[in-house]
Write an enzyme that holds these catalytic residues in place. Structure first.
Site, PDB file in Angstrom:
ATOM      1  N   HIS A 110       0.730  -1.195  -0.188  1.00 47.51           N
ATOM      2  CA  HIS A 110       0.193   0.048   0.081  1.00 47.51           C
ATOM      3  C   HIS A 110       0.746   1.427   0.094  1.00 47.51           C
ATOM      4  CE1 HIS A 110      -3.603  -2.354   0.483  1.00 47.51           C
ATOM      5  NE2 HIS A 110      -3.236  -2.625   1.569  1.00 47.51           N
ATOM      6  N   ASP A 162      -2.745 -10.560  -2.479  1.00 46.52           N
ATOM      7  CA  ASP A 162      -3.202 -10.043  -1.125  1.00 46.52           C
ATOM      8  C   ASP A 162      -4.690  -9.677  -1.620  1.00 46.52           C
ATOM      9  OD1 ASP A 162      -2.244  -8.667   1.443  1.00 46.52           O
ATOM     10  OD2 ASP A 162      -3.764  -7.611   0.799  1.00 46.52           O
TER      11      ASP A 162
HETATM   12 ZN    ZN Z   1      -4.068  -7.368   2.586  1.00 44.50          ZN
END
Ligand code: ZN
Length: 292
Positions: free
Chosen positions: A111, A148
């Site tokens: 992220h 993910d």
């Molecule tokens: Zn994640």
């Protein structure tokens, strides 16, 4: 990241415990991750952002760098080593000393954008590894594959438009993080799946979308953002994967690497927040990397 935070030290202890309990640990070649250098970080992050993280690191207590991402006095070293692990793993694989590697690291990285911490991530570990493979490693093309459950907005932000990298992701959508519609660049492949998707939906996305793009791109190394939070027990997401599905995903990518990349593959841990499910899933992933 603070009391009660899901991105906690117990995640790595759980994986270690499971590796020992399943008698896998004794067959692994284990390397202590070195800290990434500023030069390695600045290949993918703005120098001002790297400086910000160094300066923000507290001597005591906790500080926020994003509304859900915190630092304590040990976080900077952990984040440097999480990024450095990718670099060391790429070097080990390219030297031929190992065929593939798994980086058991935290904080996760996918992220983290070029100039912003986000979603428990400080530095983008997988992007640092990819950049290293393309510079010091001398490779021309690498693929970053992200399974993910959350979309790897940071990896996409950093890698978009880089024609030496193909970035493929499969993720729950709509979900965290918020995502602008439309593809930002030709080297970005997105496979959004609705909440409740199972292993069959993942198999279809990987076989029908990722693999054809990978065949076309012909990467020389695969780098995996291995998050295990699409597991049905995960408390942060709503997918229905099992350990068998993570085994299939890993085996499929290991097979592709074997056929097209000389076996070269580096995997780095991203999410996974049910400790038992994370540990068992990471173990089947590592076993598939080991070929057992
Ligand atoms: Zn994640």
């Amino acid at each position: 990241m603070g009391e009660g935070h899901p991105e906690c030290p117990a995640r790595l202890y759980a994986i270690d415990d499971q590796l020992i309990a399943q008698r896998i640990a004794e067959f692994l070649y284990t390397v202590e991750a070195p800290p990434a250098s500023t030069e390695q970080l600045e290949r993918v992050h703005d120098p001002d952002y790297v400086r910000f993280i160094f300066e923000r690191a507290p001597k005591s207590g906790m500080v926020h760098v994003d509304h859900e991402t915190l630092m304590n006095p040990h976080s900077l070293d952990a984040a440097l080593r999480a990024a450095g692990a990718s670099v060391a793993a790429v070097d080990l694989v390219l030297s031929g000393k190992v065929l593939n590697a798994f980086c058991a690291v935290r904080p996760p990285g996918h992220h983290a954008e070029r100039d912003r911490a986000m979603g428990f991530c400080l530095f983008n570990n997988i992007a640092v590894g990819a950049a290293h493979a393309l510079t010091d490693g001398g490779l021309d093309r690498v693929a970053v594959l992200d399974f993910d459950v959350h979309h790897g907005n940071g990896s996409e932000h950093i890698l978009q438009g880089n024609d030496q990298v193909l970035y493929c992701s499969v993720y729950q959508h709509p979900f965290y993080p918020p995502l602008a519609p439309g593809l930002p660049a030709d080297n970005i492949v997105r496979c959004p799946l609705p909440a409740g998707s199972d292993g069959d939906a993942y198999r279809k996305a990987i076989l029908d979308v990722w693999i054809p793009r990978l065949r076309e791109f012909q990467p020389q190394m695969l780098l995996l953002s291995a998050g295990f939070d699409a597991h049905y027990l995960d408390p942060l997401a709503d997918m229905r994967l099992t350990e068998n599905d993570f085994q299939w995903i890993t085996q499929t990518l290991v097979d592709f690497a074997g056929e097209h990349c000389g076996g070269r593959l580096v995997s780095t841990l991203e999410g996974g927040y049910d400790l038992g499910a994370l540990a068992r899933s990471a173990c089947v992933h590592i076993k598939a990397l080991m070929g057992v």
